[in-house]
Motif scaffolding. Structure first.
Motif, PDB file in Angstrom:
ATOM      1  N   UNK A  68       0.811  -1.223   0.000  1.00 30.52           N
ATOM      2  CA  UNK A  68       0.000   0.000   0.000  1.00 30.52           C
ATOM      3  C   UNK A  68       0.844   1.274   0.000  1.00 30.52           C
ATOM      4  N   UNK A  69       1.901   1.281   0.772  1.00 35.24           N
ATOM      5  CA  UNK A  69       2.715   2.498   0.893  1.00 35.24           C
ATOM      6  C   UNK A  69       3.869   2.575  -0.095  1.00 35.24           C
ATOM      7  N   UNK A  74       2.925   1.651 -12.398  1.00 33.68           N
ATOM      8  CA  UNK A  74       3.542   1.727 -13.706  1.00 33.68           C
ATOM      9  C   UNK A  74       3.509   0.335 -14.336  1.00 33.68           C
ATOM     10  N   UNK A  75       3.827   0.273 -15.613  1.00 36.65           N
ATOM     11  CA  UNK A  75       3.815  -0.998 -16.319  1.00 36.65           C
ATOM     12  C   UNK A  75       4.805  -1.980 -15.700  1.00 36.65           C
ATOM     13  N   UNK A  76       6.024  -1.526 -15.430  1.00 36.34           N
ATOM     14  CA  UNK A  76       7.041  -2.407 -14.871  1.00 36.34           C
ATOM     15  C   UNK A  76       6.691  -2.838 -13.456  1.00 36.34           C
ATOM     16  N   UNK A 154      -8.746 -10.653  -6.624  1.00 39.21           N
ATOM     17  CA  UNK A 154      -8.268  -9.660  -5.653  1.00 39.21           C
ATOM     18  C   UNK A 154      -6.862  -9.204  -5.989  1.00 39.21           C
ATOM     19  N   UNK A 155      -5.967 -10.145  -6.283  1.00 37.06           N
ATOM     20  CA  UNK A 155      -4.592  -9.771  -6.606  1.00 37.06           C
ATOM     21  C   UNK A 155      -4.544  -8.787  -7.761  1.00 37.06           C
ATOM     22  N   UNK A 156      -5.340  -9.059  -8.784  1.00 40.31           N
ATOM     23  CA  UNK A 156      -5.314  -8.204  -9.966  1.00 40.31           C
ATOM     24  C   UNK A 156      -5.880  -6.814  -9.662  1.00 40.31           C
ATOM     25  N   UNK A 157      -6.911  -6.758  -8.838  1.00 39.43           N
ATOM     26  CA  UNK A 157      -7.597  -5.482  -8.597  1.00 39.43           C
ATOM     27  C   UNK A 157      -7.003  -4.679  -7.450  1.00 39.43           C
ATOM     28  N   UNK A 158      -6.209  -5.309  -6.570  1.00 43.17           N
ATOM     29  CA  UNK A 158      -5.719  -4.631  -5.369  1.00 43.17           C
ATOM     30  C   UNK A 158      -4.976  -3.324  -5.656  1.00 43.17           C
ATOM     31  N   UNK A 159      -4.023  -3.289  -6.607  1.00 37.64           N
ATOM     32  CA  UNK A 159      -3.336  -2.016  -6.847  1.00 37.64           C
ATOM     33  C   UNK A 159      -4.287  -0.889  -7.256  1.00 37.64           C
ATOM     34  N   UNK A 160      -5.313  -1.221  -8.021  1.00 42.94           N
ATOM     35  CA  UNK A 160      -6.279  -0.207  -8.428  1.00 42.94           C
ATOM     36  C   UNK A 160      -7.133   0.233  -7.239  1.00 42.94           C
ATOM     37  N   UNK A 161      -7.435  -0.725  -6.343  1.00 40.31           N
ATOM     38  CA  UNK A 161      -8.167  -0.378  -5.123  1.00 40.31           C
ATOM     39  C   UNK A 161      -7.336   0.557  -4.255  1.00 40.31           C
ATOM     40  N   UNK A 162      -6.023   0.293  -4.167  1.00 40.03           N
ATOM     41  CA  UNK A 162      -5.146   1.165  -3.390  1.00 40.03           C
ATOM     42  C   UNK A 162      -5.094   2.569  -4.001  1.00 40.03           C
ATOM     43  N   UNK A 163      -5.014   2.605  -5.328  1.00 42.67           N
ATOM     44  CA  UNK A 163      -4.956   3.895  -6.018  1.00 42.67           C
ATOM     45  C   UNK A 163      -6.214   4.715  -5.751  1.00 42.67           C
ATOM     46  N   UNK A 164      -7.372   4.071  -5.855  1.00 44.20           N
ATOM     47  CA  UNK A 164      -8.630   4.770  -5.598  1.00 44.20           C
ATOM     48  C   UNK A 164      -8.726   5.231  -4.147  1.00 44.20           C
ATOM     49  N   UNK A 165      -8.267   4.384  -3.228  1.00 46.36           N
ATOM     50  CA  UNK A 165      -8.326   4.735  -1.809  1.00 46.36           C
ATOM     51  C   UNK A 165      -7.429   5.928  -1.505  1.00 46.36           C
ATOM     52  N   UNK A 170     -12.413   6.896   1.469  1.00 46.87           N
ATOM     53  CA  UNK A 170     -13.661   6.133   1.596  1.00 46.87           C
ATOM     54  C   UNK A 170     -13.507   4.720   1.041  1.00 46.87           C
ATOM     55  N   UNK A 171     -12.558   4.009   1.644  1.00 46.58           N
ATOM     56  CA  UNK A 171     -12.189   2.681   1.168  1.00 46.58           C
ATOM     57  C   UNK A 171     -13.392   1.755   1.054  1.00 46.58           C
ATOM     58  N   UNK A 172     -14.302   1.806   2.023  1.00 47.31           N
ATOM     59  CA  UNK A 172     -15.366   0.809   2.058  1.00 47.31           C
ATOM     60  C   UNK A 172     -16.534   1.106   1.125  1.00 47.31           C
ATOM     61  N   UNK A 173     -16.433   2.163   0.356  1.00 46.60           N
ATOM     62  CA  UNK A 173     -17.384   2.327  -0.745  1.00 46.60           C
ATOM     63  C   UNK A 173     -17.063   1.351  -1.875  1.00 46.60           C
ATOM     64  N   UNK A 174     -15.802   0.943  -1.945  1.00 45.61           N
ATOM     65  CA  UNK A 174     -15.397   0.051  -3.033  1.00 45.61           C
ATOM     66  C   UNK A 174     -16.084  -1.316  -2.979  1.00 45.61           C
ATOM     67  N   UNK A 175     -16.080  -2.028  -1.822  1.00 46.03           N
ATOM     68  CA  UNK A 175     -16.780  -3.319  -1.813  1.00 46.03           C
ATOM     69  C   UNK A 175     -18.275  -3.187  -2.050  1.00 46.03           C
ATOM     70  N   UNK A 176     -18.850  -2.063  -1.663  1.00 45.30           N
ATOM     71  CA  UNK A 176     -20.272  -1.838  -1.949  1.00 45.30           C
ATOM     72  C   UNK A 176     -20.488  -1.792  -3.456  1.00 45.30           C
ATOM     73  N   UNK A 177     -19.635  -1.037  -4.146  1.00 46.03           N
ATOM     74  CA  UNK A 177     -19.749  -0.924  -5.603  1.00 46.03           C
ATOM     75  C   UNK A 177     -19.466  -2.256  -6.284  1.00 46.03           C
ATOM     76  N   UNK A 178     -18.458  -2.991  -5.794  1.00 43.03           N
ATOM     77  CA  UNK A 178     -18.099  -4.277  -6.413  1.00 43.03           C
ATOM     78  C   UNK A 178     -19.230  -5.285  -6.261  1.00 43.03           C
ATOM     79  N   UNK A 179     -19.814  -5.352  -5.069  1.00 44.25           N
ATOM     80  CA  UNK A 179     -20.922  -6.286  -4.843  1.00 44.25           C
ATOM     81  C   UNK A 179     -22.143  -5.889  -5.664  1.00 44.25           C
ATOM     82  N   UNK A 180     -22.368  -4.587  -5.819  1.00 45.12           N
ATOM     83  CA  UNK A 180     -23.492  -4.115  -6.640  1.00 45.12           C
ATOM     84  C   UNK A 180     -23.305  -4.561  -8.094  1.00 45.12           C
TER      85      UNK A 180
END
Length: 411
Positions: A68-69, A74-76, A154-165, A170-180
């Motif tokens: 996370x930190x 980037x591509x690499x 999860x592995x594939x989406x985690x970096x994008x989740x970190x970027x959005x967070x 508002x981290x927990x809006x993400x699982x709401x959107x994903x489940x929707x």
């Protein structure tokens, strides 16, 4: 406790992997206790699938704590990240999946294909992890491998989740959107006859990342708390014991729920889904928080070298504890039991066989499966993990300090 940064490697959390795998094992073989224990006990053990939730929360925590930190989308960076994930998950899954379809070729065991018309096509769905999106196919091949589809999503989406967070909070809006999104897919596809692709709300909530995402995000949130505050504590509450007790309460609740027709456990009841996917995940996070910040009997036991080894090999144990390898071992024990009774008949004695009791045979199989798992971990999984990480797969590997490599392999 001091407010020092957490170590890169926490032995007790490796030991937890073994605990999770063994809970799943118990949930699959609780039937051997039928008649020996009250039905309520059997139902309680049946809900020990909670081990899967432990895996999901732990994955969310470890990936967020490590990346996370210090992620740079980037591509690499993404190639290196995927390379590490492939090295950790893919080699043994690929080899054991190939083994399952070789087993099908010789035995035509329909449990492997569930009568899917193209075994080769189904094999491709397995090695690409997409079979986990189909209700009619999720338990084909290595049945328990459905959870790897969830993990890979999860592995594939985690970096994008970190970027959005980081960008929007508002981290927990993400699982709401994903489940929707998952619910929308069910509404679109549940009446389409395509091998149960997002075939029902129950399937989506239990067997896909879109339904199980909250568990990973609970782990992420725990990692963010520890990354921010370290291990400093302002109270003396024993979160390890509180979390574990609440985990058992969740299991008890699920054991008391009616099992819906066509499903297998209280987990599949709507209230079971809420209990498992949401309440249990929070309780597990409390348990992990205690393991990291407290010195308890749990932590000491889970961090012992042999338990740590069991944790490292638990991924293989999880993959082989159900399916063709287990079947071969069970058939071998049954064959040996028959030979023992043949010998008794030959010498004219009326003795008991040490292999005639189903519950005791499960104990023997548990020990054998652990021995095989450790052997495969030491001879195949760990060497392949090292090899892939040090190879030029996906991205050219810069020269690294061997000591750093030994630390990376533990993640």
């Amino acid at each position: 406790m001091s407010n020092k940064p957490l170590l890169n490697y926490i032995p007790a959390l490796t030991g937890v992997r073994a605990l999770a795998a063994y809970l799943v094992f118990i949930s699959h073989y609780e039937y051997v206790f039928d008649g020996n224990f009250p039905h309520a006990v059997q139902r309680f053990l049946q809900e020990f699938h909670m081990g899967v939730t432990i895996f999901f929360v732990l994955s969310g925590f470890l990936i967020a704590y490590r990346y996370y930190n210090n992620f740079h989308l980037t591509k690499d960076w993404f190639k290196q990240y995927l390379k590490n994930r492939v090295a950790r998950i893919y080699p043994m899954y690929f080899l054991l999946t190939i083994g399952a379809f070789v087993y099908y070729y010789f035995t035509h065991d329909t449990r492997i294909t569930k009568d899917y018309p193209s075994p080769i096509g189904l094999l491709l769905m397995h090695v690409t992890f997409v079979r986990g999106f189909f209700q009619n196919l999720w338990d084909t091949g290595i049945a328990q491998g459905w959870s790897l589809t969830v993990e890979e999503c999860f592995y594939f989406s985690a970096p994008f989740a970190f970027l959005l967070a980081k960008r929007y909070g508002k981290l927990f809006l993400q699982p709401v959107a994903i489940t929707a999104i998952g619910m929308l897919l069910v509404l679109v596809f549940r009446n389409v006859n395509w091998y149960g692709f997002f075939g029902s709300f129950t399937f989506m909530m239990i067997y896909t990342f879109l339904g199980r995402c909250f568990e990973f995000f609970v782990g992420i949130q725990l990692a963010l708390i520890l990354l921010k505050k370290g291990t400093v504590r302002n109270n003396k509450l024993k979160y390890t014991y509180i979390g574990f007790l609440l985990m058992m309460v969740c299991v008890f609740i699920m054991s008391k729920l009616a099992i819906p027709k066509g499903w297998m456990a209280g987990l599949h009841n709507p209230w079971g889904i809420i209990t498992n996917n949401y309440l249990l995940a929070v309780c597990i996070a409390l348990f992990f928080y205690g393991l990291v910040t407290e010195n308890t009997i749990f932590k000491k036991v889970l961090a012992k070298p042999f338990v740590e080894l069991l944790g490292k090999s638990s991924y293989i144990f999880y993959l082989i504890h159900l399916g063709y390898i287990y079947n071969y071992l069970r058939d071998g024990i049954n064959w040996l039991n028959d030979r023992i009774f043949d010998y008794y008949d030959k010498v004219g004695v009326d003795w008991h066989s040490p292999l005639e009791y189903d519950w005791l045979n499960v104990v023997y199989l548990f020990i054998l499966l652990n021995a095989i798992s450790i052997l495969l971990f030491k001879t195949i999984e760990e060497p392949l993990n090292h090899y892939i990480r040090q190879s030029d797969f996906l991205i050219k590997n810069p020269k690294r300090n061997p000591q750093n490599d030994s630390q990376l392999i533990k993640s």
